[in-house]
Design an enzyme around this catalytic site. Structure first.
Site: not given
Ligand code: XMP
Length: 542
Positions: A83, A110-111, A198, A200, A256, A398
């Site tokens: 964050g 992290c945060y 991180h 990710e 979509d 998506k």
């Protein structure tokens, strides 16, 4: 990311584009579930995507979700995101401390690591220097399940100001970096982990492995959440919701709405009616493909509303971009309504709302607050028409929608089509929109796309198109001077469409596009390439 760092880490790989059901009422009943507490990170969605890549259902929730609610949701694991705040900042978001007593494994990133470490007695030091970028991680506890399979040294991505320094007795360091003695930590008695970097983002070499280790090795998730099963669940859910009522699905030609229609067709067959408003502002071949797919292949009750002249007449003489958008929105509702009233007994309207929109709109009571982002496509259709909404894609990203489309038998070129704005070619035909200009623009656009496909670049370029500029210039053709239009080629690389870089198309590809456009599209004597990034430019020209 913590304390102060603003840019999204490169390589975050997000691919979302385009509002509520509570987590317990979704299409993931009975699945293992991981919750991502969003402390305002730009990568919370990316964390969720990485978890889902392990075939584990993952949801993003608000940072202060009460422990009682967490217990009800019965997750197998909790991930606390990064964050932008410092844990010392006034009003810095805090989790309910009782979530650490639930016995559910926790991973703080992290945060997220700093709040959990602080809640458990560690000292978090305000960062005098920020650390931002790649660094080397050295594994100190290779036998820990979180680090299973990681080499002794690997590259990780840091982006923080504060960091945990005084580890309490309760925590053991698992890995270090040159500047960070507690780059990965574990509580000695509880399944609670923290990572200062991180995992990710793709810049963290073995980040995917780390998250997989947490989700499967630490949390024990079984990895059974698959698109095929999801389709079955959604089909069952839709049948239960609609009973024998009729459902209308609006088709736009994009991925979509096509996936929604294909899914509904499987679920309810001839109770489905599709409406396709041909506004005359589509790309070459798009209207025909809708007819072929949903009229011939899936034999839906397809209502094609030919509103081409209605839209052109309404746009005549209008050059202002906002005005053009307003007119197109109004005419669309008008055309759709007209077609919808011709379908008796319709009770539901199906929409292709995706998970990022549900999250960003703040529509989910367990989800984070709305982010300030304007949505291009949140229109007033349902309220106007008095239908009940069904949104079978509202839990999906998506790329998951694309996978579902393939599974449902939609053609690859439709499933992988670049995004296209609702107001269509009108935003790419600068100034007044006329029938002649649309012919020119559509032909040039088809050449751009064709050359990208031939060069094998279509998927890597995330969005590309031609723009017809309101600029005429002098040229020569044969012995004569010409005074003709200019086509601009736009191609961007982007993860989230909120920021984008211009794509460095090879010169040969640009050359082939220019030659073909100038030789075969009447009225064009010049082709230029847009080398602006977003921000400060936007992707579309308008
Ligand atoms: P900009 O031009 O704001 O566009 O950088 C970001 C992304 O959104 C698409 N876009 C739209 N999509 N209706 C849509 O459905 C719209 O009115 C609209 N305007 C822009 C654009 O194509 C790009 O992918």
């Amino acid at each position: 990311m913590s304390s102060s760092v603003s840019p999204a880490p490169p390589g975050s790989g997000l691919d979302p584009l385009a509002p509520a059901l509570s987590p317990s009422g979704d299409g993931a009943a009975g699945e293992d579930r991981v919750l991502v507490f969003d402390f305002g990170s730009q990568t919370a969605q990316l964390i969720a995507r990485r978890v889902r890549e392990q075939n584990v259902f993952c949801e993003i929730v608000r940072p202060d979700l009460p422990a009682d609610r967490v217990r009800e949701l019965n997750p197998r694991g909790l991930i606390l995101s990064g964050g932008p705040a410092s844990v010392y900042a006034e009003g810095a978001p805090q989790p309910d401390p009782e979530i650490f007593d639930l016995g559910v494994p926790v991973l703080g990133i992290c945060y997220g690591m700093q709040v959990l470490a602080r809640a458990m007695g560690c000292e978090v030091k305000p960062g005098a220097d920020r650390e931002f970028g790649r660094t080397t991680l050295r594994v100190a506890a290779p036998s820990d399940p979180l680090l299973d399979g990681l080499p002794s040294e690997s590259t990780v991505w840091m982006s923080h100001g504060d960091q945990v320094e005084g580890l309490s007795e309760a925590f053991a360091p698992l890995a270090t970096t040159g500047t960070c003695p507690a780059a990965a930590v574990k509580h000695r008695d509880r399944p609670v982990y923290g990572l200062q970097f991180h995992p990710e983002v793709t810049h963290t070499e073995h980040g995917g492995r780390l998250l997989a280790n947490f989700v499967t090795g630490v949390c024990g998730c079984r990895g059974t959440w698959e698109i095929g099963r999801l389709i079955d669940q959604e089909i069952a859910g839709v049948r239960e919701t609609v009973g024998d009522a009729r459902v209308i699905c609006g088709l736009s030609g994009g991925v979509d709405s096509s996936v929604v229609a294909a899914l509904l067709y499987q679920a309810i067959g001839d109770q489905l009616s599709c409406i396709f408003v041909d506004n005359g502002l589509l790309r070459e071949g798009e209207a025909e493909q809708v007819r072929t797919e949903f009229g011939d292949h899936f034999k839906t009750d397809l209502h094609v509303c030919d509103a081409r002249s209605q839209f052109l007449n309404a746009l005549a003489g209008v050059s202002d971009p906002q005005q053009k958008r307003k007119i197109i929105g109004r005419e669309f509702i008008d055309a759709f309504k007209r077609e919808a009233v011709s379908i008796p007994n319709a009770r539901f309207l199906a929409q292709g709302t995706l998970y990022p929109d549900v999250i960003e709109s703040g529509a989910n009571p367990d989800g984070p607050a709305a982010t300030i982002k304007s949505h291009h496509n949140v229109g007033g259709l349902p309220e106007e028409l008095g239908f009940e909404l069904i949104e079978p894609l509202r839990n999906l990203f998506k790329d998951e929608v694309r996978a579902m489309g393939v599974e449902l038998g939609l053609p690859e070129d439709l499933v992988w089509r670049h995004p296209f704005p609702g107001p269509g070619l009108a935003v790419r035909c600068l100034g007044e929109v006329t029938a002649e200009k649309l012919v020119t623009l559509r032909a040039a656009d088809a050449i751009v796309i064709d050359e990208l496909r031939k060069a094998g670049l279509y998927r890597d370029v995330r969005q590309a198109f031609a723009v017809l500029l309101p600029v005429q210039s002098v040229g020569v053709m044969g012995d004569g001077r010409t005074y003709e239009d200019t086509i601009c080629v736009r191609a961007v690389k982007t993860d989230d469409y909120m920021t984008a870089d211009w794509y460095p198309l090879p010169h040969e590809v640009l050359g082939r596009i220019a030659t073909r456009v100038i030789n075969s599209v009447r009225g064009v004597n010049r082709v230029v390439y847009d080398v602006s990034s977003k921000p400060p430019a936007t992707i579309e020209w308008e």
